[in-house]
Design a protein around this motif. Sequence first.
Motif, PDB file in Angstrom:
ATOM      1  N   PRO A   9       0.875   2.351  -3.723  1.00 40.63           N
ATOM      2  CA  PRO A   9       2.101   2.065  -3.193  1.00 40.63           C
ATOM      3  C   PRO A   9       3.334   1.842  -4.356  1.00 40.63           C
ATOM      4  N   ILE A  68      -8.038   4.059   1.390  1.00 38.35           N
ATOM      5  CA  ILE A  68      -6.659   4.559   1.767  1.00 38.35           C
ATOM      6  C   ILE A  68      -6.111   5.387   0.238  1.00 38.35           C
ATOM      7  N   PHE A  69      -6.371   4.462  -0.794  1.00 41.06           N
ATOM      8  CA  PHE A  69      -5.847   4.605  -1.968  1.00 41.06           C
ATOM      9  C   PHE A  69      -6.843   4.652  -2.998  1.00 41.06           C
ATOM     10  N   TYR A  72      -6.266   3.802  -7.108  1.00 42.17           N
ATOM     11  CA  TYR A  72      -5.087   3.135  -7.329  1.00 42.17           C
ATOM     12  C   TYR A  72      -5.550   2.017  -8.286  1.00 42.17           C
ATOM     13  N   ALA A 104      -3.057  -1.355   5.098  1.00 40.58           N
ATOM     14  CA  ALA A 104      -2.726  -0.358   6.126  1.00 40.58           C
ATOM     15  C   ALA A 104      -1.062  -0.224   6.243  1.00 40.58           C
ATOM     16  N   LYS A 107       0.240   1.912   3.474  1.00 45.90           N
ATOM     17  CA  LYS A 107       0.074   3.294   3.759  1.00 45.90           C
ATOM     18  C   LYS A 107       1.177   3.758   4.954  1.00 45.90           C
ATOM     19  N   LEU A 110       4.951   4.132   3.170  1.00 44.24           N
ATOM     20  CA  LEU A 110       4.841   5.128   2.439  1.00 44.24           C
ATOM     21  C   LEU A 110       4.891   6.551   3.332  1.00 44.24           C
ATOM     22  N   GLU A 111       4.153   6.576   4.715  1.00 43.61           N
ATOM     23  CA  GLU A 111       4.531   7.654   5.411  1.00 43.61           C
ATOM     24  C   GLU A 111       5.737   7.369   6.216  1.00 43.61           C
ATOM     25  N   ALA A 116       3.536  10.592   0.359  1.00 48.12           N
ATOM     26  CA  ALA A 116       2.154  10.457   0.843  1.00 48.12           C
ATOM     27  C   ALA A 116       1.470  10.110  -0.345  1.00 48.12           C
ATOM     28  N   TYR A 117       0.399   9.694  -0.404  1.00 49.04           N
ATOM     29  CA  TYR A 117      -0.581   9.443  -1.472  1.00 49.04           C
ATOM     30  C   TYR A 117      -1.236  10.491  -1.794  1.00 49.04           C
ATOM     31  N   THR A 119      -4.568  12.068  -2.999  1.00 49.30           N
ATOM     32  CA  THR A 119      -5.970  11.215  -3.068  1.00 49.30           C
ATOM     33  C   THR A 119      -6.760  12.351  -4.234  1.00 49.30           C
TER      34      THR A 119
END
Length: 120
Positions: A9, A68-69, A72, A104, A107, A110-111, A116-117, A119
């Motif tokens: 993030p 999720i990341f 990172y 969360a 995430k 960002l959305e 978007a991350y 991956t």
Amino acid sequence: MTNQHSKAPLQIEHLAWFSQHLGGRFRTAGLRIQFHDNQEAGIHWRVACPEEYQAAILQGLHEAMSSIFPQYLASSGGWITEVLVDEISSSPDAFYRAALLVVAQAKALLELSGCAYNTV
């Protein structure tokens, strides 16, 4: 249109407050985290935390970040900057859930911002 970022993030801070009613009692915990893609990799403490909650916080953060990341923490830092304890209703389980929630939130931010991350 969604922008793809190799790291996320980036430079953000989140405060998660978890509280759940369990009949005659609550389970409660709060956690503030800063994410920095330009600082030492891994999860770091900037504040004191009662020993009984440390493992649950780290477990929740590592599980959520891995899900999720995933890349990172290998190259970027997460800093725990505040631990909010309720003397009556805090528990390791509540801090585990607060740790999941704070990631969360990152995430979701960002959305909501159209990012978007990536991956891959």
